[in-house]
Design a protein around this motif. Structure first.
Motif, PDB file in Angstrom:
ATOM      1  N   ILE A  88       0.864  -1.290   0.129  1.00 37.15           N
ATOM      2  CA  ILE A  88      -0.028  -0.143   0.058  1.00 37.15           C
ATOM      3  C   ILE A  88       0.825   1.221  -0.008  1.00 37.15           C
ATOM      4  O   ILE A  88       1.646   1.468   0.847  1.00 37.15           O
ATOM      5  CB  ILE A  88      -0.904   0.091   1.259  1.00 37.15           C
ATOM      6  CG1 ILE A  88      -2.002  -1.166   1.005  1.00 37.15           C
ATOM      7  CG2 ILE A  88      -1.710   1.475   1.335  1.00 37.15           C
ATOM      8  CD1 ILE A  88      -2.909  -1.285   2.240  1.00 37.15           C
ATOM      9  N   SER A  89       0.594   2.069  -1.001  1.00 42.39           N
ATOM     10  CA  SER A  89       1.200   3.336  -0.960  1.00 42.39           C
ATOM     11  C   SER A  89       0.217   4.494  -0.847  1.00 42.39           C
ATOM     12  O   SER A  89      -0.632   4.715  -1.407  1.00 42.39           O
ATOM     13  CB  SER A  89       2.149   3.664  -2.358  1.00 42.39           C
ATOM     14  OG  SER A  89       2.602   4.771  -2.464  1.00 42.39           O
ATOM     15  N   LEU A  90       0.298   5.141   0.248  1.00 46.63           N
ATOM     16  CA  LEU A  90      -0.779   6.394   0.593  1.00 46.63           C
ATOM     17  C   LEU A  90      -0.520   7.481  -0.437  1.00 46.63           C
ATOM     18  O   LEU A  90       0.687   7.838  -0.879  1.00 46.63           O
ATOM     19  CB  LEU A  90      -0.524   6.697   1.808  1.00 46.63           C
ATOM     20  CG  LEU A  90      -0.898   5.692   2.912  1.00 46.63           C
ATOM     21  CD1 LEU A  90      -0.856   6.371   4.369  1.00 46.63           C
ATOM     22  CD2 LEU A  90      -2.336   5.083   2.928  1.00 46.63           C
ATOM     23  N   LEU A  91      -1.563   8.174  -0.614  1.00 44.19           N
ATOM     24  CA  LEU A  91      -1.232   9.387  -1.154  1.00 44.19           C
ATOM     25  C   LEU A  91      -0.181  10.645  -0.402  1.00 44.19           C
ATOM     26  O   LEU A  91      -0.166  10.460   0.759  1.00 44.19           O
ATOM     27  CB  LEU A  91      -2.687  10.443  -1.381  1.00 44.19           C
ATOM     28  CG  LEU A  91      -3.359   9.693  -2.375  1.00 44.19           C
ATOM     29  CD1 LEU A  91      -4.827  10.208  -2.450  1.00 44.19           C
ATOM     30  CD2 LEU A  91      -3.076  10.385  -3.747  1.00 44.19           C
ATOM     31  N   PRO A  92       0.408  11.271  -1.115  1.00 46.19           N
ATOM     32  CA  PRO A  92       1.374  12.162  -0.208  1.00 46.19           C
ATOM     33  C   PRO A  92       0.603  13.037   0.686  1.00 46.19           C
ATOM     34  O   PRO A  92      -0.418  13.470   0.632  1.00 46.19           O
ATOM     35  CB  PRO A  92       2.030  13.120  -1.324  1.00 46.19           C
ATOM     36  CG  PRO A  92       1.826  12.365  -2.642  1.00 46.19           C
ATOM     37  CD  PRO A  92       0.557  11.494  -2.403  1.00 46.19           C
ATOM     38  N   VAL A  93       1.339  13.038   1.836  1.00 49.24           N
ATOM     39  CA  VAL A  93       0.791  13.835   3.155  1.00 49.24           C
ATOM     40  C   VAL A  93       1.714  14.841   3.595  1.00 49.24           C
ATOM     41  O   VAL A  93       2.915  14.757   3.558  1.00 49.24           O
ATOM     42  CB  VAL A  93       0.363  12.731   4.353  1.00 49.24           C
ATOM     43  CG1 VAL A  93      -0.022  13.657   5.497  1.00 49.24           C
ATOM     44  CG2 VAL A  93      -0.525  11.907   3.761  1.00 49.24           C
ATOM     45  N   GLY A  94       1.357  16.079   3.812  1.00 47.24           N
ATOM     46  CA  GLY A  94       2.313  17.121   4.591  1.00 47.24           C
ATOM     47  C   GLY A  94       2.994  18.106   3.655  1.00 47.24           C
ATOM     48  O   GLY A  94       3.689  18.830   3.790  1.00 47.24           O
ATOM     49  N   LEU A  95       2.564  18.005   2.340  1.00 51.69           N
ATOM     50  CA  LEU A  95       3.266  18.893   1.329  1.00 51.69           C
ATOM     51  C   LEU A  95       2.581  20.113   1.149  1.00 51.69           C
ATOM     52  O   LEU A  95       3.122  21.049   0.200  1.00 51.69           O
ATOM     53  CB  LEU A  95       3.235  17.820  -0.029  1.00 51.69           C
ATOM     54  CG  LEU A  95       4.051  16.763   0.107  1.00 51.69           C
ATOM     55  CD1 LEU A  95       3.958  16.184  -1.428  1.00 51.69           C
ATOM     56  CD2 LEU A  95       5.365  16.913   0.112  1.00 51.69           C
TER      57      LEU A  95
END
Length: 424
Positions: A356-363
């Motif tokens: 599982i690869s999450l959508l980018p977070v914190g950008l």
């Protein structure tokens, strides 16, 4: 069939028209932006919930708008629909109303706790309500199956088999038959972040310039020999599939839906291929959140409840191809194309080698720059044939600076970091 899926997160942008006669509830969304989808939202999904102004915005503009309203202390937006990663910066600034009462109600009506927990965004209170989910899959015309390599299972392909399949199709037809949405509004960056990098390196940021990454890029160059050059013009793969320009394609389920729903007997839908580290995939969860200071909090809550009802969730699936967040059975009379897509999502989630690869977070508002690192690497390595190591070194430096500037910590599948996610 039960479906618990991560789908593209909605960020709805609503502009309030404060007329003395009729006040509209402004709902701003980063999801369901194409005109056909937005029309379905306005005319069907929101039909029975009063006066709603459904406004769509690109994610970077959405981030700017919400920050401007926060700083000014003047709010026009009562409800937002956006992806998990787009809502995370709003929660970090403590700008979202807690929605625990709504969450408890939805848990009782069959929304999985795992999804509701995602909606807490690491906080103790519910920051958003999971609205709909999606992911990305591959689709092929059934006539392409005759060219599959011996012994290959379309539901468990690896990259070597996909390359051989592409070679067989090209030799038989005289044309490259694989397509990707690498056009200006295509979602190719998500292929690199959710599929290619996790499958070849087990990471997304930490492993960006690793030896595993270099080997993966060489493999992609080998695949690209059998990918149509028109891919750099494609935004939605449903169009070239339906037109017979390609036999095999990768894309977001909502961007394959029209072709498959129009001729479900002509297609098979299946998970993306696995690499040495597993079968990377990106669940996409869209959430609904209410900003603090919302002019019409009650109206926003009413819309959230309406969009979370089983009938509305199923209507959303059949009309726009985003799947329910409620644990509801898809009806037997569901659009056959949507049922095919649903089966591929289930197969992806159930893969023994799933990563599982999450959508980018914190950008924050730098998501576009993050995407550009991958797309620039693709253009230079695959399209312009520049040396892989040189490109990864320069693009890796760009990535490292972006992580440092945004202070974004690592997200799955990268191991957690204290501080900005490092490019190792």
């Amino acid at each position: 069939m039960k479906h618990i899926m991560s789908f593209g997160i909605l960020a709805s942008t609503v502009l309030a028209f404060a007329s003395p006669v009729l006040a509209q509830t402004v709902f701003v969304s980063t999801q369901l932006r194409p005109i056909e989808e937005a029309t379905v939202v306005r005319e069907e999904l929101l039909k029975d919930v009063g006066s709603v102004d459904y406004v769509v915005e690109e994610p970077p503009q959405f981030a700017v708008r919400m920050e401007a309203e926060r700083q000014a202390g003047k709010h026009t937006v009562s409800l937002v629909g956006a992806l998990h990663g787009e809502l995370s910066p709003l929660a970090d600034k403590d700008t979202l109303e807690p929605l625990d009462d709504l969450a408890n109600k939805l848990a009782a009506s069959g929304m999985p706790q795992s999804l509701l927990d995602l909606g807490k965004l690491g906080k103790s209170t519910q920051q958003y309500i999971p609205w709909m989910q999606a992911t990305y899959v591959m689709a092929a015309k059934k006539e392409a199956l005759q060219y599959l390599p011996a012994g290959a299972d379309v539901n468990a392909l690896n990259y070597d088999q996909l390359i051989e399949w592409g070679k067989n199709m090209q030799e038989a037809t005289g044309q490259p038959q694989i397509g990707f949405p690498a056009g200006p509004k295509g979602l190719m960056a998500r292929y690199f972040q959710g599929y290619f990098y996790p499958s070849f390196t087990g990471g997304v940021v930490r492993t960006f310039q690793s030896a595993d990454a270099a080997a993966g890029w060489e493999k992609l160059k080998a695949l690209w020999a059998y990918v149509t050059p028109n891919s750099t013009n494609y935004d939605f793969m449903q169009e070239p599939l339906a037109a017979g320009e390609v036999m095999v394609a990768w894309d977001h389920i909502a961007r394959l839906k029209n072709a498959i729903s129009a001729a479900p007997d002509d297609y098979v839908v299946f998970p993306a291929p696995a690499g040495p580290k597993g079968r990377g995939y990106m669940p996409v969860v869209a959430g609904l959140a209410i900003p603090k200071g919302a002019p019409d909090k009650a109206g926003a809550e009413k819309i959230v409840e309406h969009l979370s009802m089983p009938d509305t969730q199923l209507l959303t699936a059949s009309k726009v191809g985003f799947f329910p967040t409620l644990n509801v059975k898809l009806p037997p009379d569901l659009d056959a194309g949507v049922a095919l897509l649903a089966g591929a999502v289930t197969a992806t989630q159930a893969s023994k080698d799933a990563v599982i690869s999450l959508l980018p977070v914190g950008l924050g508002d730098k998501g576009g720059e993050f995407n550009k690192v991958y797309m620039d690497s693709f253009q230079r390595i695959v399209l312009q044939n520049e040396p892989v190591a040189d490109v990864l070194k320069t693009q890796g430096a760009t990535m490292a600076k972006l992580m440092a500037d945004t202070k974004a910590a690592c997200w799955a599948p990268d191991a957690k970091s204290d501080g900005p996610c490092p490019v190792e």
